[in-house]
Design an enzyme around this catalytic site. Structure first.
Site, PDB file in Angstrom:
ATOM      1  N   THR A  47       0.834  -1.201   0.000  1.00 50.67           N
ATOM      2  CA  THR A  47       0.000   0.000   0.000  1.00 50.67           C
ATOM      3  C   THR A  47       0.872   1.255   0.000  1.00 50.67           C
ATOM      4  OG1 THR A  47      -1.634  -1.240   1.285  1.00 50.67           O
ATOM      5  CG2 THR A  47      -1.890   1.156   1.238  1.00 50.67           C
ATOM      6  N   TYR A 137       6.050 -11.639   5.455  1.00 51.21           N
ATOM      7  CA  TYR A 137       4.965 -10.999   4.689  1.00 51.21           C
ATOM      8  C   TYR A 137       4.836 -11.753   3.374  1.00 51.21           C
ATOM      9  CZ  TYR A 137       2.764  -7.091   2.035  1.00 51.21           C
ATOM     10  OH  TYR A 137       1.952  -6.306   1.248  1.00 51.21           O
ATOM     11  N   LYS A 166       2.260 -11.841   8.090  1.00 50.70           N
ATOM     12  CA  LYS A 166       1.162 -11.161   7.424  1.00 50.70           C
ATOM     13  C   LYS A 166       0.899 -11.901   6.128  1.00 50.70           C
ATOM     14  CE  LYS A 166      -0.111  -7.088   4.830  1.00 50.70           C
ATOM     15  NZ  LYS A 166       0.328  -5.915   4.071  1.00 50.70           N
ATOM     16  N   VAL A 208      -4.094  -6.731   8.626  1.00 53.64           N
ATOM     17  CA  VAL A 208      -3.282  -5.627   8.111  1.00 53.64           C
ATOM     18  C   VAL A 208      -4.043  -5.124   6.891  1.00 53.64           C
ATOM     19  CG1 VAL A 208      -1.060  -4.871   7.251  1.00 53.64           C
ATOM     20  CG2 VAL A 208      -1.172  -6.754   8.883  1.00 53.64           C
TER      21      VAL A 208
END
Lengths: 305, 305, 305, 305
Positions: A47, A137, A166, A208
């Protein structure tokens, strides 16, 4: 060790029209999210357009968020880069700058075998203090490399400061496998913000979420209701969250996030090329959808808590 | 305008054990491939580990290959980067350095819509001379973004210096659609070196092949036989090529390419982290498979043409 | 043993409006295709809606085609059914009725492991004379079960009357693997009629094509040109074939095939439910597209050879 | 109208060694599952090998289960067949035989467009009484056709007796979309028994589970704990369920279900060809895994409630 939990906002990187980082916009966004009640901050992830920023820019963003947050919430800096050297530099910088922890995406674009992936994370783990928490991640649909259950299990068991994962692909059988294969204390968060509630029910510690970095309200509410075992109401809130997620294109185009922040009176601003800011007509349509959504679910654009 | 055609070798970037670029190894490799008869060179693509190199390193590699090739074959520099600014800098540098053209991969990792993709390539096209040829490069399994038939058609028709496409996913219905949707003069090459022959039969101009940058022999032979309408023999050669492709892991691990170059007496050397050089036992096994292959198909490791 | 080769037409099963089989339409279609020069016939496959017909109906269709063909071309009856008992009954019937061979699709819908698949085909192989040829038929996108390269290799090597494979998914790396893993005499045909030419170039014996069962002309031409090493013209014909394939929805809706046969003055007729005959406006649009195609490529609707 | 909810067991069809239906085994299984506390029964689905049975056999199975259940739980007969005529015959038979409702899988194997799918279900809906409940059944990984959200929404809104959906692919974003697109009273069950808990949390009415038709215990427990808002314990039970699901191959091979029933002293028996009964060594290994599981989670093989 500190962990990510509850509503963890994946933050955009506000930019000016000339594509430079908008430091003030970033400070303001940090304060806004904390005031709205999110539990943790995760800047510089997908993001945050991390791979399009230089190492120097990433350090500037990290420092800005850490300082603006001022220890009020956990700030985990995403430090994964295209090569190991840059990752190590960014990880060390996050630590030195007072981050509460870091996240590191799997190797991206170039195929990496399990042995290479494990060695990569071991190198990072070993380069940082044993009590400085690291999150894996996994976002295979973008990185091209998937962290297998066995790899996550191996790292969870053998690297003391690798404390969580994540997982940003909405594959729930896999999510279930991660949860069952890792120790109880290992922390797993979903990146699928439209599935926050079922992820919590399965045993995830939180979400998240990119959309929560723009409209934190329904996410904070959902987590609160869930913790009070108010599942029926939490489902209604998940539906509200689901609709704003669709309006904002579910993270497929971060310009929607930035323009929605502008609309709230914050400063999301512009995208770094090759991604582009959405044109006026799309912005107008998005604002109308947001207005309808606000009315239907009784939210406001207001900053106030 | 110059084009890619025939056997276009996607070159590795030779590195020393400390992961620095091995300029001499690169010069030697360039000369070797030209001596062996490949038609064009394509350094700094996926095989060349481009995204793990700094902009400065990429310029160094580009200059080295261009100079060593010395206009004997077409050299197209891959210039695509994670953001537009770096791409433009690398494209301009390639032009200034005497490259015959460039290739540019689609935006990678971050989702890009068709409008963004078209604008990205238009920006690059406009920044370069109208007679300096540019290839689109589509490798969706790694970049996460797919160049649709409509996007390719649009760019082929409206950007005069966008002259071709390298398509590195082995989807033949799509390859057929690209060929049928674009003008006759638009040049399409497959990146699937195991399907060089059927791609030629369909109307492709050639292959951009990583394995041909290590063992150019069967590829050069195959192209020669194909041009002489000797399909039956070309099929036999495709089978030989297919086997060495499998031995070298079909591009899933470029360390196999580098270690096979070492074995030939050239200098492939080491990988840039997080990718790793294969361990001794794998290297040994690969050498044995190579030896068997050389014997079966009557090739040698020798440099001689 | 007899084989499938060249242009093998996968035939529709003509039906009346009440969904009964149109035996006369089927005889007429058989004659038409042979007159047009196709090399082999393959009734009762996916194009023939086999799983929606009763065992008795399938026998009727088989007998009708075999008799109408009258040994002028190879007729291979597709005999695969949802359970082994029905498959064996249909296979034996095809043999008794004078078929030149049979095809048998992989187990469909229910997961079947490699051992189950091998045992299934071994049972069929053993139940038929050793000189009665059987084709494997792999269409994983519909059956849900994929015939692996190892399974095909095993059956090719150990069952003397299993002489070939019809592979109806357009995965060319896999097609190449099938070709390389099986003996030279093992016969492989693609079901991807838009990729007939590259499949031939790779070493396939031909195509099993639904569209060739409606417009055999470009397929027969293409095969003729290919055999004369006239690749450039074959490519043009492949383009013509590609366009009529798209107009007829590439086999995704066999009602287009049937209505195009009606348009030619033959009798394709109606679909068996739940599939439906296309409504008038779609039929009209298809006819217009067909007219444009006929004009552009100088074909006619006429029956004449 | 009656609905499916809670633990709905997808039943196997017990068979004798000669592949005939074991009517007594089926009666015994029905009684066993009801005694163990499952909420509903769903015979003749994928777990029940429906497409391999003749229409007559399917009627026999339906009658047997309905009679043995004797109205103690809801029995929904799966009636979907390869063609509409057979589906209508089986649906009518289920109604006449006293079933509480039916399920109908999407058209299988042959592509069906949305219009065809809607028309198919409308035909079935119209052929049955307005108060006789029908479930849609979507298992795209096997049927090859996917019921889109729009199709489900359309049928939910316009066909009064289409009251629910069984969705057997573990795509949770899609499951969420189904839930959000349909009216509150529309009933959705997941077929992913390893994700029963998160599906309930999202708003599903229950699970249609094959493993619960062999080991109903953890599923019945999980549902009980969930209804008491005991999420933490429900998660533990989901883990127990997850392990027995893996031991029994998660529905990829129903012979594991049948052999586990044999081990419990019931009669699962044999598979209908081409699927095969697992060989002794696999059966032995499965029994050992079951024993370990029973001990770890304090279950027994016993029949007693």
């Amino acid at each position: 060790m500190k962990k990510l939990y509850g509503v963890t906002s994946a933050m955009v990187t506000p930019m000016l029209e000339d594509e430079r980082i908008d430091r003030q916009g970033l400070e303001q966004l940090t304060t806004f999210l904390i005031d709205k009640g999110v539990d943790c901050l995760f800047p510089l992830g997908t993001t945050g357009e991390m791979f399009k920023l230089s190492v120097e820019e990433r350090k500037e963003v990290a420092e800005t968020v850490i300082q603006a947050a001022d220890k009020r919430v956990n700030v985990f800096i995403h430090a994964g880069a295209m090569n190991t050297k840059d990752t190590l530099e960014l990880a060390d910088h996050a630590y030195q700058s007072g981050a509460d922890g870091i996240g590191v995406v799997s190797p991206a674009f170039f195929n990496a075998g399990d042995v290479e992936i494990i060695e990569y994370y071991q190198t990072i783990s070993a380069a940082l203090p044993g009590d400085f928490p690291i999150y894996l991640y996994n976002i295979p649909q973008l990185s091209g490399n998937d962290l297998s259950v066995d790899v996550v299990k191996e790292l969870a068991e053998h690297c003391g400061n690798i404390v969580g994962l994540k997982y940003s692909y909405p594959d729930f059988p896999r999510l279930s496998d991660y949860l069952h294969a890792t120790p109880e204390y290992f922390s797993i968060l979903t990146g699928a913000d439209g599935l926050f509630l079922p992820a919590l029910a399965m045993g995830c510690d939180g979400v998240v979420s990119g959309v929560s970095g723009v409209f934190p309200e329904p996410f904070v509410e959902l987590y609160d209701k869930y913790q009070k075992y108010n599942l029926e109401e939490a489902r209604q809130t998940q539906r509200a969250a689901g609709e704003i997620i669709k309006i904002l294109q579910a993270g497929a185009n971060m310009s929607y996030f930035k323009k929605a922040l502008d609309y709230r009176g914050l400063r999301g601003g512009f995208m770094r090329s090759p991604q582009k800011t959405i044109p006026p007509e799309q912005k107008k349509a998005a604002r109308e959808h947001i207005d309808t959504w606000l009315q239907e679910y009784h939210y406001t654009l207001s900053f106030d808590k």
